[in-house]
Design a protein around this motif. Structure first.
Motif, short mmCIF file in Angstrom:
data_model
loop_
_atom_site.label_atom_id
_atom_site.label_comp_id
_atom_site.label_asym_id
_atom_site.label_seq_id
_atom_site.Cartn_x
_atom_site.Cartn_y
_atom_site.Cartn_z
N VAL A 1 45.76 -44.22 -54.66
CA VAL A 1 44.12 -44.85 -53.36
C VAL A 1 43.33 -46.05 -54.64
N VAL A 2 42.95 -46.10 -55.69
CA VAL A 2 42.25 -46.79 -56.45
C VAL A 2 42.99 -47.56 -56.52
N LEU A 3 44.34 -47.91 -57.18
CA LEU A 3 44.56 -48.60 -57.33
C LEU A 3 45.05 -49.53 -56.47
N VAL A 4 45.72 -49.04 -54.82
CA VAL A 4 46.11 -49.84 -53.93
C VAL A 4 45.41 -50.77 -53.46
N THR A 5 43.85 -50.28 -53.24
CA THR A 5 43.06 -50.62 -53.36
C THR A 5 41.81 -51.96 -54.02
N ILE A 6 42.54 -51.47 -55.52
CA ILE A 6 41.61 -53.26 -55.69
C ILE A 6 42.58 -54.17 -55.96
N THR A 7 44.71 -53.81 -55.69
CA THR A 7 45.45 -54.93 -55.79
C THR A 7 46.12 -55.22 -54.68
N ILE A 8 45.31 -54.32 -53.43
CA ILE A 8 45.30 -55.17 -51.64
C ILE A 8 43.72 -56.55 -52.26
N ILE A 9 42.82 -55.53 -53.12
CA ILE A 9 42.00 -57.18 -52.75
C ILE A 9 41.94 -58.32 -53.61
N SER B 1 32.73 -71.07 -44.88
CA SER B 1 32.11 -69.18 -44.91
C SER B 1 32.51 -68.97 -43.83
N ALA B 2 32.78 -69.43 -42.52
CA ALA B 2 33.27 -68.66 -41.55
C ALA B 2 35.27 -68.09 -42.32
N LEU B 3 35.47 -68.90 -42.71
CA LEU B 3 37.24 -68.30 -43.59
C LEU B 3 36.84 -67.16 -44.75
N GLY B 4 35.90 -67.06 -45.14
CA GLY B 4 35.25 -65.88 -46.03
C GLY B 4 35.12 -64.62 -45.47
N ILE B 5 34.43 -65.02 -44.38
CA ILE B 5 33.55 -63.64 -43.33
C ILE B 5 35.21 -63.00 -43.74
N VAL B 6 36.33 -64.22 -42.37
CA VAL B 6 37.21 -63.80 -41.76
C VAL B 6 37.40 -62.77 -42.72
N LEU B 7 37.96 -63.70 -44.12
CA LEU B 7 38.86 -62.57 -45.34
C LEU B 7 38.14 -61.43 -45.33
N LEU B 8 37.12 -61.35 -45.47
CA LEU B 8 35.86 -60.13 -45.74
C LEU B 8 36.98 -59.21 -45.44
N ILE B 9 36.50 -59.52 -43.59
CA ILE B 9 37.10 -58.05 -42.78
C ILE B 9 38.48 -58.46 -42.48
N LEU B 10 39.67 -59.16 -43.23
CA LEU B 10 40.50 -58.08 -42.89
C LEU B 10 40.63 -57.63 -44.03
N VAL B 11 39.59 -58.11 -45.35
CA VAL B 11 40.01 -56.76 -46.99
C VAL B 11 39.62 -55.61 -46.20
N LEU B 12 38.61 -55.22 -45.86
CA LEU B 12 37.99 -54.48 -45.33
C LEU B 12 38.91 -53.56 -44.47
N ALA B 13 39.17 -54.02 -43.02
CA ALA B 13 40.14 -53.68 -42.36
C ALA B 13 42.12 -53.49 -42.73
N VAL B 14 42.53 -53.77 -44.10
CA VAL B 14 43.80 -53.48 -44.76
C VAL B 14 42.80 -52.25 -45.15
N VAL B 15 41.86 -52.39 -46.22
CA VAL B 15 41.71 -51.31 -47.80
C VAL B 15 41.23 -49.98 -46.95
N LEU B 16 39.88 -50.16 -46.14
CA LEU B 16 39.23 -48.81 -45.51
C LEU B 16 40.04 -47.44 -44.71
N PRO B 17 41.30 -48.44 -43.98
CA PRO B 17 42.75 -47.11 -43.37
C PRO B 17 42.92 -46.59 -44.85
N VAL B 18 43.33 -47.21 -45.83
CA VAL B 18 44.10 -46.66 -47.19
C VAL B 18 43.01 -45.64 -47.87
#
Lengths: 448, 289
Positions: free
Chosen positions: B214-222, B264-281
């Motif tokens: 889980v840790v590896l999947v999280t950091i590698t997805i990021i 900045s908006a694209l950065g925020i979208v990227l942040l939300i995308l990372v959370l959206a992929v990582v949180l289910p993990v």
């Protein structure tokens, strides 16, 4: 784990609250009261006080160090502190450097962008008058002018060039002899015939690259010759209504694609960048290379004296006018500089002092600019730098200098030219779609 | 007394909290703020509300890099974690000797190399005259040779594999540590029950290293979604836009094109995308605890 999952909700709420607060408090980012940094009266007498001028320059461009040393020798009260960074980093950071409290007194600024609108650069008009820069070639100063509406080529003067470049074509003499080329081509048709000769003899006709967009030299050299250059200049200077979608661009793009299809360019052109291109050419790979005078010393050193020729892009018909990309290695005085007069004195000295002009030519291989009536510095007989200076003079005589299309808007090189030329050279888009895509990006980039 | 302990606790936390607020929260909040403005980073700014976000979701040139970043997850996450599992199992089954620790060190080495250096070295190997094509020519597969980073079909997998090369070592070493914690009696019990190698791997090893995975999947997805260095040094997003990732787009918008608001908006979208992929993990890991 549960806190980790709840955290984003709290962050989003906090962020939303903070943003609302900031918006309500009316603290929008940035400042609206741009100062023009205009002192009104200027002095052309050099200060007698001890000053240190801070110069922010790019790495690999040592001429400012030599000029500074010579200036200090002539005027010991003026010392210099020169800081360097890579061209890419400088490009990204220059607005912030100029806006900072300890802004440099002179900064390498390749494109004005929105620095005029934001009041970051000093208006050089008073110095233009005071020093009589009207004697300089107006064409060479044109791209350093900008109106308050952001149109280049007219309005006040904001930048000053330390040497003016000229682009052309390098030819490897050994390979030329091998494939039976006896003189440099005088028309584009002759050039194409030479390309075919090389191809038939198994020699790579053109050494260029598109990984970082350097091959744009080839494309623009073609477009320059295929139509009225004034139209292209209007576009590069962002005049309202100007467009890239012209018959000349279409013809140039078609020819460029055609050369790729015929195998005149390296097969891995999209993987080659500027550094690799020069390294390949100087290692004997490729008959021709479109590049600027700044590599003249390099090429001569690698291929030996007489091992290469340097010539201007030929016109479509024999005896036609020469057109070549050339630009000043431009610097600007930030508004926040505290030594405007001293820095302007230094700039004027570079263009007029014979020792300084000699340094510019010796170090950069570029034409020193300034008053065309002034004596040109001496250079080694038969060197490529001598050729480059002669080329510069003949383009100047034909009033044929144009800016680089890569400088048209701040984002167009990396955002459109580089990726879309990659598509063009690999037959992924038609020349027509290419010119339209460039124009579409241009309009989007100007709209911000 | 309890109150005093609490206060002491907060005092101990204070330096970290201040640093966190100053260098993480404050920049994040200002980025959120900028994303609602049209601003070049220096001059006056105009409030544009959600316009920057609207632009991101309607402009294919801004959406395409996000798609590329999602594809990179295959190379940055799936390949390194799977090969990490295989390598860790193999090394673990080896007798502990100089060879096994050498193998461990060598596998971990790519993690120490700066990504920029790795990118440059790999771009030489991928070049038309590079190592990879030389090897192909030597073994008679010369017809496969091409300029890997300039080919529209191979550029994205090629840069992705650099990521796999970098991250496999990290995965292997972390998984090895995880496997070291598994009680040997579990293997023994499984063996007595007649479990084969695969059965033991599935029933003992995998559940034993679930937290590490889980840790590896999280950091590698990021690192896949926020990749920048490797792409910037090898392809700059090309050919065309086949390897363009949000990291490069954000850099260009903010520092080349002077569109700090949109960046900045694209950065925020990227942040939300990372959370959206990582949180289910994270959630999967929690549910199976």
């Amino acid at each position: 784990m549960s806190t980790f999952i709840r955290a984003p909700r709290a962050v989003v709420l906090a962020a939303a609250a903070a943003v609302t607060l900031l918006a309500l408090a009316g603290c929008a980012p940035g400042s609206s009261n741009a100062s023009q940094g205009q002192s009104g009266s200027v002095s052309t007498a050099l200060t007698t006080k001890k000053v240190t001028l801070k110069i922010q320059d790019e790495t690999g461009f040592p001429v400012t160090s030599n000029l500074a040393a010579e200036f200090t020798k002539q005027h010991p009260n003026v010392k210099f502190k020169i800081v360097r960074d890579s061209f890419q980093n400088l490009l990204a950071n220059s607005p912030r450097l100029m806006a900072s409290a300890d802004a440099p007194d002179l900064i390498r600024l390749s494109t004005l962008g929105s620095t005029v609108k934001d009041g970051l650069v000093t208006n050089l008009d008073p110095y233009f008058k005071a020093y009589g820069w009207d004697k300089f070639s107006a064409g060479q100063l044109a791209s350093a002018r900008m109106t308050t509406a952001g149109v280049r080529g007219e309005g006040s003067l904001w930048q000053f060039g330390l040497g003016y470049s000229v682009t052309g074509i390098y030819m490897n003499q050994k390979l030329a002899d091998k494939v039976g080329i006896t003189s440099v081509p005088a028309t584009i048709d002759e050039l194409e015939a030479d390309l075919q000769k090389a191809k038939t003899a198994g020699v790579l006709p053109v050494q260029t690259g598109m990984q970082d967009g350097v091959g744009t030299f080839v494309l623009q050299a073609l477009i320059n010759q295929y139509g009225d250059k004034a139209k292209l200049i209007d576009w590069m200077f962002n005049k309202p209504g100007a467009t890239f979608d012209t018959p000349a661009s279409l013809k140039g793009a078609t020819k460029f694609q055609d050369w790729a299809t015929k195998g005149y360019l390296p097969t891995d052109v999209n993987a080659i960048n500027y550094t690799t291109m020069v390294a390949n050419f100087t290692a004997g790979q490729g008959l021709f290379m479109w590049d600027g005078n700044w590599d003249a010393a390099n090429v001569q050193k690698a291929l030996g004296k007489g091992g290469a020729q340097f010539f201007l892009m030929p016109p479509t018909t024999k005896g036609g006018k020469y057109v070549a990309m050339g630009a000043g290695n431009t610097f600007a005085i930030p508004s926040k500089s505290k030594n405007h007069d001293t820095t302007a004195y230094f700039l004027n000295w570079i263009a007029t002092n014979s020792k300084a002009r000699q340094i510019v030519v010796d170090i950069t291989g570029a034409s020193p600019g300034g008053d065309p009536a002034q004596k040109l510095p001496t250079v080694e007989k038969g060197s490529l730098i001598e050729t480059a200076l002669a080329m510069s003079a003949s383009v100047g005589k034909d009033d044929g200098f144009t800016d680089f299309i890569a400088n048209t808007t701040s984002g167009i090189y990396q955002g459109a030219l580089q990726p879309d030329e990659q598509l063009l050279l690999t037959d992924k888009i038609t020349p027509d779609a290419f010119t339209k895509a460039i124009q579409a990006f241009y309009e989007k980039d100007l709209a911000g | 007394m309890a109150r005093r302990a609490l206060l002491t606790g907060w005092l101990f936390l204070l330096p970290a909290v201040v640093a966190y607020c100053l260098f993480v929260l404050y920049p994040l909040l200002t980025a959120v703020q900028y994303s609602f403005y049209k601003w070049n980073g220096i001059g006056a700014s105009t409030w544009v509300g959600l316009y920057n976000y609207l632009q991101i979701f309607t402009d294919p040139t801004l959406l395409a890099p996000i798609g590329n970043a999602l594809v990179l997850i295959i190379y940055f996450t799936i390949i390194p974690v799977v090969s990490g599992l295989i390598l860790a199992t193999l090394i673990r089954n080896m007798r502990q000797n100089a060879f096994s620790s050498a193998a461990r060190t060598i596998l971990f080495l790519p993690q120490i190399v700066p990504l920029v250096a790795a990118g440059i070295a790999w771009s030489w190997m991928y070049a038309q005259t590079g190592t990879i094509n030389s090897i192909l020519n030597t073994v008679g597969l010369g017809f496969l040779s091409r300029s890997w980073l300039a080919d529209f079909g191979t550029a994205l997998p090629a840069v992705g594999l650099i990521g796999s090369w970098v991250l496999t070592g990290l995965c292997t070493v972390l998984l090895l540590t995880g496997m070291g914690k598994i009680d040997p009696s579990l293997y023994e019990a499984a063996r007595i029950d007649g479990a084969g190698w695969f059965r033991m791997f599935g029933a003992v090893t995998l559940p034993g290293v679930r937290q590490e995975i889980v840790v590896l999947v999280t950091i590698t997805i990021i690192s896949a979604l926020s990749s920048f260095d490797i792409i910037y040094t090898t392809t700059k997003g090309g050919p065309g836009t086949t390897t363009l990732v949000p990291g490069i787009s954000i850099f260009r918008l903010a520092f080349v094109q002077g569109q700090v608001g949109l960046a900045s908006a694209l950065g925020i979208v990227l942040l939300i995308l990372v959370l959206a992929v990582v949180l289910p993990v994270q959630r999967i890991a929690r549910e199976r605890d």
